[in-house]
Scaffold this active site. Structure first.
Site, PDB file in Angstrom:
ATOM      1  N   SER A  10       0.835  -1.202   0.000  1.00 57.55           N
ATOM      2  CA  SER A  10       0.000   0.000   0.000  1.00 57.55           C
ATOM      3  C   SER A  10       0.878   1.264   0.000  1.00 57.55           C
ATOM      4  CB  SER A  10      -0.981  -0.030   1.174  1.00 57.55           C
ATOM      5  OG  SER A  10      -1.993   0.930   1.012  1.00 57.55           O
ATOM      6  N   ASP A  24     -10.147  -4.304  -4.994  1.00 56.28           N
ATOM      7  CA  ASP A  24      -9.434  -3.235  -4.288  1.00 56.28           C
ATOM      8  C   ASP A  24      -9.747  -1.885  -4.913  1.00 56.28           C
ATOM      9  OD1 ASP A  24      -7.641  -1.694  -2.836  1.00 56.28           O
ATOM     10  OD2 ASP A  24      -5.866  -2.445  -3.871  1.00 56.28           O
ATOM     11  N   HIS A  50      -8.450  -4.785  -0.799  1.00 58.89           N
ATOM     12  CA  HIS A  50      -7.189  -4.209  -0.339  1.00 58.89           C
ATOM     13  C   HIS A  50      -6.755  -4.850   0.971  1.00 58.89           C
ATOM     14  CE1 HIS A  50      -4.127  -1.056  -0.454  1.00 58.89           C
ATOM     15  NE2 HIS A  50      -4.264  -0.941   0.849  1.00 58.89           N
TER      16      HIS A  50
END
Length: 330
Positions: free
Chosen positions: A164, A269, A299
């Site tokens: 991320s 996501d 995610h």
């Protein structure tokens, strides 16, 4: 305004609270209170890599050598996620992931912390990521290096990964160290590849995966925008070059020399479309990029359930990528 009249204006996963008077409260507790699953097959310890900012990293190495390991282990960096606002190498979800990486990749894993927003807005985190790689270079040329690195780490086989926000950091390190000058500054450290796990990119124009993201998603649009609001340089938009690799003011990536790259996305996501477009454009420019999409996954699926079959498959994909690229082959 007095502190007694201050009210909460932003909150991130129960560990970061920002108040109207500018004060900030951080909980010492992680937002992922899961047990650490340490079977004793991996040793770990902390080391300081930036004295000026008192930044630490956590080193992991397999306790036992296997006949197939060779003389030393490759080095695998892992930068945690958290929207540049939360997260730590000490959080149990990060610890569990790094223990798995060290054991299954048969690698020395380096998990650095970095300064967090809003106290330290971008580019602080990216600069800290670079500093942690430069620390490895200092160790490599030091007459008195860290004994774990001297004994176990093959600094000629280094991989940089991030999850991320950590994936965003990994991208910027790929650009920074991709040129001949950048590579020369790190010698004898040699980066062999990058793994971007659902990289945290943004932009002012909504993508389809952003616009259609459910409100109850682990990373929804409101939280996504909040992270950028708290971490961007003041006055910047989501098209800032640190956020949008293809923004109107972003440098052209076509001439950049990239090492082999694995980009991981989840079908559900919010960030899926931006990461897939990133991989597609780089591949069209002839860059050595591979896209791995996990169907039905949102995610952070490997953080939410690190022992699920999709998380296991991700580990197999990363292991295959590292084994293919560890000797410098594309």
């Amino acid at each position: 305004m007095s502190s007694s009249a201050a009210y909460e204006v932003d909150e991130c996963r129960g560990v970061l609270r920002v108040f109207s008077d500018g004060s900030i409260v951080r909980s010492p507790n992680p937002s992922f209170p899961v047990p650490v699953q340490d079977d004793g097959s991996v040793d770990w310890k902390d080391a300081q890599f930036d004295a000026a900012h008192d930044l630490q990293l956590r080193l992991y190495k397999p306790r036992y050598r296997l006949p197939s390991d060779g003389p030393k282990f490759p080095v695998f960096y892992y930068f945690h996620g958290g929207g540049f606002c939360i997260g730590s190498r000490t959080w149990p979800n990060c610890q569990n992931y790094c223990l798995r990486l060290a054991a299954e990749l048969r690698a020395v894993v380096v998990a650095p912390d970095y300064r967090l927003a809003p106290e330290h807005r971008l580019p602080a985190a990216i600069d800290d990521g670079a500093a942690s790689v430069e620390w490895l270079h200092r160790q490599a040329v030091s007459p008195d290096p860290d004994p774990w690195l001297a004994e176990a780490a093959d600094i000629g086989r280094v991989f940089i990964s991030g999850d991320s926000a950590g994936g965003n950091i990994a991208h910027h390190l790929a650009v920074r160290f991709g040129s001949a000058t950048g590579r020369a500054k790190l010698e004898p450290v040699r980066i062999r590849g990058f793994v971007h796990l659902m990289p945290f990119f943004g932009g002012t124009r909504r993508t389809k995966s952003e616009a259609e993201c459910p409100k109850d998603a682990f990373l929804n649009l409101e939280l996504n925008d909040r992270y950028w609001r708290l971490s961007l340089p003041r006055g910047a938009t989501a098209d800032h070059p640190l956020v949008n690799p293809f923004g109107p003011e972003s440098p052209n990536l076509e001439p950049v020399e990239f090492e082999p790259m694995l980009v991981v996305v989840g079908e559900r996501d919010l960030l899926r479309d931006r990461a897939a477009e990133y991989a597609k454009r780089l591949k069209e420019w002839g860059k050595p990029v591979e896209l791995a999409e996990f169907q039905g996954q949102q995610h952070g699926f490997f953080t939410i359930d690190p022992w699920s079959e999709p998380a296991n498959e991700l580990m197999r994909v990363i292991k295959r990528f590292v084994n293919e690229k560890r000797n410098g082959s594309n």
